[in-house]
Scaffold this motif. Structure first.
Motif, short mmCIF file in Angstrom:
data_model
loop_
_atom_site.label_atom_id
_atom_site.label_comp_id
_atom_site.label_asym_id
_atom_site.label_seq_id
_atom_site.Cartn_x
_atom_site.Cartn_y
_atom_site.Cartn_z
N ILE A 1 -9.69 8.85 15.39
CA ILE A 1 -10.17 7.80 13.89
C ILE A 1 -8.87 7.89 12.66
N VAL A 2 -9.10 6.81 12.46
CA VAL A 2 -7.85 6.33 11.41
C VAL A 2 -8.35 5.69 10.07
N VAL A 3 -8.10 6.30 8.98
CA VAL A 3 -8.55 6.34 7.87
C VAL A 3 -7.19 6.35 7.02
N GLY A 4 -6.79 5.22 5.82
CA GLY A 4 -5.88 5.33 5.24
C GLY A 4 -5.37 3.58 4.33
N GLY A 5 -3.92 3.47 3.96
CA GLY A 5 -3.74 2.23 3.70
C GLY A 5 -4.54 1.69 2.09
N ASP A 6 -5.22 3.44 0.97
CA ASP A 6 -5.52 2.72 0.43
C ASP A 6 -5.00 1.47 -0.94
N SER A 7 -3.66 1.73 -0.65
CA SER A 7 -2.86 1.35 -1.82
C SER A 7 -2.71 1.83 -3.35
N GLY A 8 -2.98 2.81 -3.27
CA GLY A 8 -2.70 3.54 -4.86
C GLY A 8 -4.10 3.83 -5.19
N SER A 9 -5.69 3.16 -4.24
CA SER A 9 -6.82 2.93 -4.99
C SER A 9 -7.85 4.35 -4.37
N GLY A 10 -7.25 5.24 -3.50
CA GLY A 10 -7.74 5.53 -2.53
C GLY A 10 -9.13 6.80 -3.10
N ILE A 11 -8.73 7.23 -3.94
CA ILE A 11 -10.02 8.35 -5.05
C ILE A 11 -11.02 7.39 -5.47
#
Lengths: 438, 438
Positions: free
Chosen positions: B381-391
């Motif tokens: 399972i891969v999570v990410g790519g939040d483009s600077g708005s992950g928090i």
């Protein structure tokens, strides 16, 4: 001192030379230079490819782009009388029931769009390919490998092979005749970015400034910055190396692909090579097996088969800095363990056959939709992402590059086919994803 | 000898700890390990971020993901009484007429979906920000920089700041209380791929074999292969390093982003910091200037502003192998030449202000649509790519990870909001592209 050009094209593979040809032909007054790392055109991945062509895609965009390019290549060979080794030997996809029924919507789409296909039933295949194993019964090896049976086939008669060196030489020769220039043994190291209006401040372009690509920093036969009004990047598998440092995304990544040449020794293999009933040449078509995309084509002048494989599983995307093609070698063990067991299960005449040559090249995958891209960012035009089918669409893509340069909203492909220039961009991308991948 | 886990999570940034928390909470019987290169959670890019949050996105997906996460964080601080430094100080976007009218469709979309915004006219802004320069008249410097005038503003009251260390500590603490484990100072070097059914043949998995990710090859406090049934990759900017070698694309690339802390020295800057009328704290909100995305926020406890900039122009995507964060340093000259001239043009009180600290981190951009991804490939399972708005979306994404693990088609976000689990995958991606980017 390097001169100032109207256009500098990076890369003399099929994308670069087709673009060069169409740009120079449609804009005869401009000064165009093609920069190429190797000593001649087509010596990179174009020359290492299987050089097959097909118009049998699920995506109508791929159908149009390839169909028109195939027509142009046919025109070159038959009407312009330039031998480019084009042979329409066809493609034969072999499938089991499940694969056939999954393919049916794509096949119907092709027929609706006028793409010729022929469906082969079991009886047709028995007649055409009498030596082929179609059922594995209780074979434990076949069960282990989960080999699908062959329940039918789909034949594409407008598919085949050509000689990539000869095709590239045709484009390059016409480009030179029209006054175009090549700089061989010249490696493009970087794209040089500068401000649109230079203010004389250190560090330009600053965040608040407009910018453009001023030229190409080169090394080799030409050393230094080659400046141009427009830069065309046709670097294939190496495009990311030039785009990442300036922060531009092209959604392409590269993987190694391998080809294995198998000698057609003995009566049985020679018989398979010269399978009659498919095409006027009396040759086997490209045959795609129902497992792992293993496929092979006849190379009659070498009395050989070239065998390849869909090569996605656990295959790394390449490390960008490793741009020396010789590092990407073919792996004999890969053939022996992964490809040969499948091949020999369907066609037992390959038993104990000999690999007489093998080599590797790089596929540049468009990881979004498996279709090529042609886009413009400021004064930079980028073409690529052809996902292993660049040669068969090269002519059409060269025409789209020319339209993008001329800011023409519609491209006229060979045969007078209209195609919206922006369809292959990312900003206004409007393409059907390709589902019929080998 | 490393043990066998049900789940190994790579990365203890916000994505990793939020995933760990929700996985362990919803599947209490399982054995979960979080592997982290640094000595504690949140020490990578999470800890280096601006840690702002907003629900004011153009994409309804981003609205839902952030709104629900903000509600959860508010619940943590106000109802669970865990201080996570959350302050709803608001965001104020300043724009000229053209930018305002281009934004109008997005603003109407937000209002339609219940996202609170307030429009500020020129008079409002004069009252709220009396020192701000809104027109540049015949200033040649402003003309050179093409600075837009300020004709209005848009305020988002449910936006603000939080303390990322405290938030990460909350998740990590709850995860440990529930029996979860951390392995700090342990670097995940590679994902180990193996056949689904091992046959004992050399070179497995071969092309014709099914495969899975068997575990994580680690170095540091744990040395060796850590095996798990399921692997969750939450590696942020470094995910490509683990995915490229196994040929998986996640459509994310990383760029350096910088923060500059400016001391609020003197009456004027202190006055700006404590601008009244925006929020209950009596503080300036995050202010976004109409040029190059330059923005700044008050950090009252440090009596400082943190200044940043949209940093796309000519900024390279990072070289994957350079994963030592200390290599990504902030550039004083970048602030002086690119950021400061814009800042001081709108807010002259910044003249001769002092940079008291600066640092850099990495943004992980999803280069397709600026939205995060959560996808499954085999047992990975891969999570990410939040483009600077992950928090600001971390809690929601952790819940989606849990649903993907549990094979639940619908995720229930905080507040009982339903969200289709597959929406953030690539195979069945169904999201509205984000257009409201800082």
């Amino acid at each position: 001192m390097p001169a100032q050009y109207d256009i500098v094209i990076v890369g003399a593979g099929i994308m670069g030379v087709a673009s060069a040809y169409h740009l120079k032909k449609n804009n005869p007054g401009i000064k165009v230079l093609v920069v190429e790392r190797y000593g001649a055109a087509g010596q990179g991945n174009t020359g290492r490819s299987n050089a097959m062509f097909r118009n049998t895609f699920s995506s109508s965009d791929n159908q149009i782009l390839s169909n028109s390019s195939i027509d142009f290549y046919t025109h070159v060979q038959e009407e312009l009388k330039v031998d480019i080794g084009l042979q329409k030997i066809g493609y034969e996809w072999l499938m089991n029931e499940k694969q056939l029924s999954r393919s049916e919507p794509f096949l119907e789409g092709m027929e609706k769009n006028g793409v010729e296909i022929t469906r082969h039933g079991k009886d047709d295949l028995r007649r055409l390919l009498p030596s082929m194993v179609t059922e594995f019964g209780s074979s434990s090896e076949a069960a282990l490998m989960e080999l699908p049976s062959v329940d039918g086939g789909v034949f594409g008669p407008k598919c085949g092979r050509l000689d990539p060196d000869k095709l590239v030489r045709f484009y390059a020769g016409e480009f030179i005749k029209a006054g175009g220039e090549f700089a061989f043994n010249t490696e493009a190291r970087a794209l040089v970015v500068g401000p649109s209006k230079r203010l004389g401040i250190e560090g330009e372009p600053l965040v608040w400034q407009d910018f453009k690509v001023e030229g190409v920093s080169a090394r080799g036969a030409i050393d230094g910055i080659i400046r141009a009004e427009t830069i065309v990047l046709a670097g294939g598998a190496w495009e990311n190396e030039l785009l990442e440092p300036i922060g531009i995304e092209c959604h392409a990544k590269s993987k190694k692909r391998q080809l294995f040449s198998i000698q057609a020794e003995g009566r049985k293999l020679e018989g398979l090579l010269r399978s009659d009933g498919f095409n006027p040449q009396g040759l086997l078509p490209l045959v795609i097996l129902p497992k792992s995309g293993v496929h092979f084509k006849p190379v009659s002048e070498e009395n050989a088969f070239w065998v390849a494989c869909e090569d996605e599983v656990n295959r790394p995307f390449i490390d960008l800095p490793e741009h020396d093609l010789d590092r990407y070698t073919a792996e004999r063990k890969y053939y022996e363990r992964s490809v040969y067991p499948i091949l020999v299960s369907y066609f037992p005449e390959f038993k104990d056959s000999r690999v007489k040559a093998m080599w590797a090249g790089l596929y540049s995958y468009n990881t979004i939709d498996n279709l090529p891209f042609v886009f413009r960012e400021k004064n930079l035009i980028v073409v690529g992402g052809d996902s292993g089918s660049g040669i068969m669409k090269g002519d059409s893509l060269g025409r789209v590059v020319n339209s993008l340069y001329r800011e023409e909203g519609e491209t006229t492909l060979y045969g007078g086919i209209p195609y919206r220039t922006s369809k292959l961009s990312f900003e206004r991308r409007d393409v059907e994803r390709e589902e019929w991948v080998i």
